[in-house]
Scaffold this motif. Structure first.
Motif, PDB file in Angstrom:
ATOM      1  N   TRP A  62       0.824  -1.210   0.000  1.00 40.26           N
ATOM      2  CA  TRP A  62       0.000   0.000   0.000  1.00 40.26           C
ATOM      3  C   TRP A  62       0.863   1.267   0.000  1.00 40.26           C
ATOM      4  O   TRP A  62       0.545   2.242  -0.684  1.00 40.26           O
ATOM      5  CB  TRP A  62      -0.923  -0.016   1.210  1.00 40.26           C
ATOM      6  N   SER A  63       1.951   1.225   0.773  1.00 40.15           N
ATOM      7  CA  SER A  63       2.826   2.402   0.864  1.00 40.15           C
ATOM      8  C   SER A  63       4.018   2.315  -0.090  1.00 40.15           C
ATOM      9  O   SER A  63       4.894   3.184  -0.065  1.00 40.15           O
ATOM     10  CB  SER A  63       3.320   2.579   2.299  1.00 40.15           C
ATOM     11  N   MET A  64       4.055   1.247  -0.903  1.00 41.36           N
ATOM     12  CA  MET A  64       5.119   1.032  -1.885  1.00 41.36           C
ATOM     13  C   MET A  64       6.508   1.101  -1.247  1.00 41.36           C
ATOM     14  O   MET A  64       7.417   1.769  -1.726  1.00 41.36           O
ATOM     15  CB  MET A  64       4.990   2.027  -3.050  1.00 41.36           C
ATOM     16  N   ARG A  71       7.481  -0.685  -7.832  1.00 39.64           N
ATOM     17  CA  ARG A  71       8.083   0.611  -8.126  1.00 39.64           C
ATOM     18  C   ARG A  71       7.113   1.582  -8.791  1.00 39.64           C
ATOM     19  O   ARG A  71       7.450   2.749  -9.000  1.00 39.64           O
ATOM     20  CB  ARG A  71       9.296   0.418  -9.051  1.00 39.64           C
ATOM     21  N   SER A  72       5.923   1.155  -9.151  1.00 37.89           N
ATOM     22  CA  SER A  72       4.994   2.055  -9.837  1.00 37.89           C
ATOM     23  C   SER A  72       3.570   1.845  -9.343  1.00 37.89           C
ATOM     24  O   SER A  72       3.204   0.755  -8.886  1.00 37.89           O
ATOM     25  CB  SER A  72       5.039   1.830 -11.354  1.00 37.89           C
ATOM     26  N   LYS A  73       2.760   2.885  -9.426  1.00 41.56           N
ATOM     27  CA  LYS A  73       1.358   2.810  -9.049  1.00 41.56           C
ATOM     28  C   LYS A  73       0.605   1.834  -9.942  1.00 41.56           C
ATOM     29  O   LYS A  73      -0.340   1.161  -9.501  1.00 41.56           O
ATOM     30  CB  LYS A  73       0.715   4.199  -9.146  1.00 41.56           C
ATOM     31  N   VAL A  74       1.005   1.739 -11.192  1.00 39.81           N
ATOM     32  CA  VAL A  74       0.342   0.817 -12.120  1.00 39.81           C
ATOM     33  C   VAL A  74       0.519  -0.622 -11.655  1.00 39.81           C
ATOM     34  O   VAL A  74      -0.435  -1.403 -11.611  1.00 39.81           O
ATOM     35  CB  VAL A  74       0.892   1.000 -13.551  1.00 39.81           C
ATOM     36  N   THR A  75       1.753  -0.969 -11.285  1.00 39.74           N
ATOM     37  CA  THR A  75       2.023  -2.323 -10.787  1.00 39.74           C
ATOM     38  C   THR A  75       1.297  -2.570  -9.480  1.00 39.74           C
ATOM     39  O   THR A  75       0.714  -3.638  -9.262  1.00 39.74           O
ATOM     40  CB  THR A  75       3.534  -2.533 -10.595  1.00 39.74           C
ATOM     41  N   GLN A  76       1.319  -1.586  -8.587  1.00 39.22           N
ATOM     42  CA  GLN A  76       0.635  -1.708  -7.309  1.00 39.22           C
ATOM     43  C   GLN A  76      -0.852  -2.006  -7.513  1.00 39.22           C
ATOM     44  O   GLN A  76      -1.414  -2.933  -6.924  1.00 39.22           O
ATOM     45  CB  GLN A  76       0.798  -0.419  -6.503  1.00 39.22           C
ATOM     46  N   SER A  77      -1.504  -1.221  -8.356  1.00 42.27           N
ATOM     47  CA  SER A  77      -2.935  -1.398  -8.607  1.00 42.27           C
ATOM     48  C   SER A  77      -3.220  -2.748  -9.241  1.00 42.27           C
ATOM     49  O   SER A  77      -4.200  -3.424  -8.889  1.00 42.27           O
ATOM     50  CB  SER A  77      -3.447  -0.274  -9.517  1.00 42.27           C
TER      51      SER A  77
END
Length: 282
Positions: A62-64, A71-77
């Motif tokens: 959640w906090s990367m 490393r990216s919001k795209v991967t996180q999502s």
């Protein structure tokens, strides 16, 4: 599910929330057959590998944090969406218990129950969750052994928690006859896909409790939408209120007083007459 087709039902559970950073302690997890857990694990690990990560911890994701490998919001999502879909595809039922720290500490203060360590917050939540799981399985006529696995907590915590199992088993036989529950096990969670899924659910329920406590409008919270999707598989969730904790503490105190007056050792789980919901913290 068809109980006769199962070798064993397994429930994997993790916790989320500390008194210094969260209003509530949450224990949560999922149930499935051995076969479904195997299929889930294969797909979960494949999903993580596809995103270039080797493990899953929702707080880090959640906090990367660097150790999340993201490393990216795209991967996180993408990981979060795929994690939820994998849960929905393979797992049978979600369980969660949320206990507010302040209210529990107030009504079960050590000065009132100095010798009753099983009434402290984590063992209280632990027994509450076990009661939810057993009641759910018993009502669905599960005739296969039930195994509950928790992420390991340390030797002293294990002794404290398992110390109350004899009393829990005694009440289990009375209120859920025919349900075979194996001794709970504590296992490492680092590389265990089922415990990583439990971590996801525990974090989501704890985050929802924190948002409610902080009066966040959950209609616009991504984590609230994720929680709704996860719970769509079917769920048993217990959120303890202050009034319920007050009633439980009063009942336990009355039981201890009556037991001491009768000159016998009290059973921690005994509270009052009225069936499993009254006598087990469910």
């Amino acid at each position: 599910w068809q109980a006769g087709e199962l070798k064993m039902m397994r429930v994997y559970v993790d916790d989320s929330g500390k008194p210094d950073s969260s209003p509530s302690l949450v224990l949560a997890g999922f149930s499935a057959s051995e076969a479904d857990w195997g299929r889930f694990t294969d797909q979960w690990q494949e999903m993580l590998g596809r995103h270039g990560v080797t493990t899953f911890h929702m707080t880090d994701l959640w906090s990367m944090q660097p150790k999340s490998g993201v490393r990216s919001k795209v991967t996180q999502s993408s990981i979060m969406v795929n994690a939820v879909e994998t849960v929905k595809r393979h797992l049978s039922h979600a369980f969660a218990v949320s206990v507010p720290f302040d209210a529990h500490h107030h009504w079960f203060a050590t000065k009132e129950f100095p010798k009753d360590k099983p009434l402290r917050t984590y063992p209280f939540a632990f027994n509450s969750l076990l009661a939810l799981v057993c009641k759910h399985m018993w009502l669905r006529h599960c005739d296969q052994p039930l195994q509950v696995l928790f992420e390991e907590q340390g030797d002293e915590s294990h002794k404290l928690i398992l110390g109350g199992m004899q009393e829990f088993r005694r009440l289990n036989v009375i209120h859920f006859p025919g349900l075979e529950m194996l001794e709970p096990e504590f296992i490492p969670g680092e590389d265990c896909a089922p415990l990583q899924a439990a971590d996801l659910l525990a974090w989501l329920v704890r985050k929802d409790a924190s948002n409610a406590f902080n009066r966040v409008d959950r209609r616009w919270a991504a984590e609230a939408a994720m929680l709704g999707e996860v719970l769509s598989i079917g769920n048993t969730v217990k959120v303890w209120t202050e009034a319920e904790l007050e009633a439980a503490a009063t009942a336990v105190a009355q039981s201890i007083t009556a037991t001491n007056a009768a000159g016998r050792e009290p059973g921690v789980a005994e509270t009052e007459k009225g069936g499993p919901d009254a006598r087990l913290p469910s």
